[in-house]
Design an enzyme around this catalytic site. Sequence first.
Site, mmCIF file in Angstrom:
data_model
loop_
_atom_site.group_PDB
_atom_site.id
_atom_site.type_symbol
_atom_site.label_atom_id
_atom_site.label_comp_id
_atom_site.label_asym_id
_atom_site.label_seq_id
_atom_site.Cartn_x
_atom_site.Cartn_y
_atom_site.Cartn_z
ATOM 1 N N SER A 54 0.792 -1.229 0.000
ATOM 2 C CA SER A 54 0.000 0.000 0.000
ATOM 3 C C SER A 54 0.822 1.275 0.000
ATOM 4 O O SER A 54 0.332 2.319 -0.391
ATOM 5 C CB SER A 54 -0.961 -0.008 1.191
ATOM 6 N N HIS B 231 -5.596 -3.168 -2.706
ATOM 7 C CA HIS B 231 -5.274 -2.255 -3.811
ATOM 8 C C HIS B 231 -5.225 -2.959 -5.168
ATOM 9 O O HIS B 231 -5.002 -2.308 -6.181
ATOM 10 C CB HIS B 231 -3.943 -1.549 -3.547
ATOM 11 N N LYS C 290 -11.457 1.050 -1.603
ATOM 12 C CA LYS C 290 -10.422 1.641 -2.459
ATOM 13 C C LYS C 290 -11.004 1.824 -3.865
ATOM 14 O O LYS C 290 -11.830 2.698 -4.055
ATOM 15 C CB LYS C 290 -9.171 0.761 -2.421
HETATM 16 C C1 LIG Z 1 -6.700 0.319 3.275
HETATM 17 C C2 LIG Z 1 -6.160 -1.015 3.552
HETATM 18 C C3 LIG Z 1 -6.784 -1.869 4.463
HETATM 19 C C4 LIG Z 1 -7.916 -1.404 5.338
HETATM 20 O O1 LIG Z 1 -9.059 -1.220 4.604
HETATM 21 P P1 LIG Z 1 -10.179 -0.185 5.110
HETATM 22 O O2 LIG Z 1 -11.353 -0.596 4.309
HETATM 23 O O3 LIG Z 1 -9.675 1.167 4.773
HETATM 24 O O4 LIG Z 1 -10.368 -0.399 6.565
HETATM 25 C C5 LIG Z 1 -6.285 -3.136 4.602
HETATM 26 N N1 LIG Z 1 -5.218 -3.560 3.902
HETATM 27 C C6 LIG Z 1 -4.587 -2.754 3.019
HETATM 28 C C7 LIG Z 1 -3.417 -3.284 2.265
HETATM 29 C C8 LIG Z 1 -5.028 -1.454 2.824
HETATM 30 O O5 LIG Z 1 -4.381 -0.650 2.005
#
Ligand SMILES: *Cc1c(COP(=O)(O)O)cnc(C)c1O
Length: 385
Positions: free
Chosen positions: A179, A207, A238
């Site tokens: 991320s 992602h 996302k």
């Molecule tokens: C954003 C993210 C999460 C958490 O997801 P949310 O829906 O924002 O709580 C988990 N793992 C990764 C790799 C992320 O980038």
Amino acid sequence: MLTTLLLEELQELQAKNLYRSLRSLEWAEGPRAILNGREILLFCGNDYLGLSKHPRVVKAAQWALERYGVGSGSARLISGSTALHQRLEEKLAEFKKKEKALLFTTGYLANVGILTALAGSNDLIVMDKLCHASIIDGARLSGATLRVFPHKNYGKCEQILRSGLHYKKKLIVTDTVFSMDGDVADLKRLVEIKEKYDSLLIVDDAHGTGVLGDQGRGALENLHLEARVDIIMGTLSKALGCLGGFVAADKVWIDYLINFSRPFIFATSLPPMICNAAIEALQVLEEEPDIRHKLWANVNQAINLLKKNGLDIGSTESPIIPIQLGPEDTAVRLSNELLSRGILIPAIRYPAVPKHHARLRLTISATHKAHDIEHLAGTLRDLLH
Ligand SMILES: *Cc1c(COP(=O)(O)O)cnc(C)c1O
């Protein structure tokens, strides 16, 4: 006084350039927003396809809002499970080519919920050093032994597993797309390792979902590895532009999580309007592939321009482009200078990334125009040279 201690800690953060504070955007359209009365251009969100404001997705939320109200009223196992939750889970299972899927209220809760349910004090969790904070927190809370291998160093991963054969369960966990760096795990290698050491493989495709693969199904799509990965975690928050986390897996894992995963059992479920919005977002992803093609055209344009301008952007393979700066004060200063020129890219610092690996994490969206990206690259060039 307790508050004096807190203030001291906060001052210490400020001295180290690690202090964080909130910014409130007033209006947003595509990659543009108003901040303190001024229009700014965003290069930092995770709404890679602009689906959070897609007219079909917004309309789907409105439709469900009228029928179901704003909140779900309780956790899933009480009265917070609607036909829309079920339909979204069926769609996600099919999308990720697994038997079943299960929603969590956020992706963070999904990771904590998976690891705390599946691992305990007799188990071993092996993870990449750059895994998301929610994976680290889930692993710590599970009580399992946690071992970390250097980023994408799969030889070391194997070595840890070889010396851990006595653990009851062995779980390998990785992000697909990292991320904060934008590079992608070697999932084929991890599947081979997992099979060799009789372990479980859990991948976090937060992602990758909506972004990677010929149809945007995620990092496993083009590799055809879905059947060989035990647990596929993803988010709706996302590229799908909504909110929520999910797990796709064979039925037995899902039944197990429903019965043992405390973040699933004890948190209020997603609002039905969000479920309907996510159903529509998946439909848009399938029916309007041009949005994804535009995203990738933008990503390629940005990578080429930034490289041409001599910036160190690591080895990204995604819309996440890190501009590596190192010292925290350099990253904070550059971020402030960009903001004074109307571009918002917050400085990413410890603990999101290791100390003294501060960076600007810039992200590209399908809603950027070619001239937005040229403007960004030009501004960065002017500021850094
Ligand atoms: C954003 C993210 C999460 C958490 O997801 P949310 O829906 O924002 O709580 C988990 N793992 C990764 C790799 C992320 O980038």
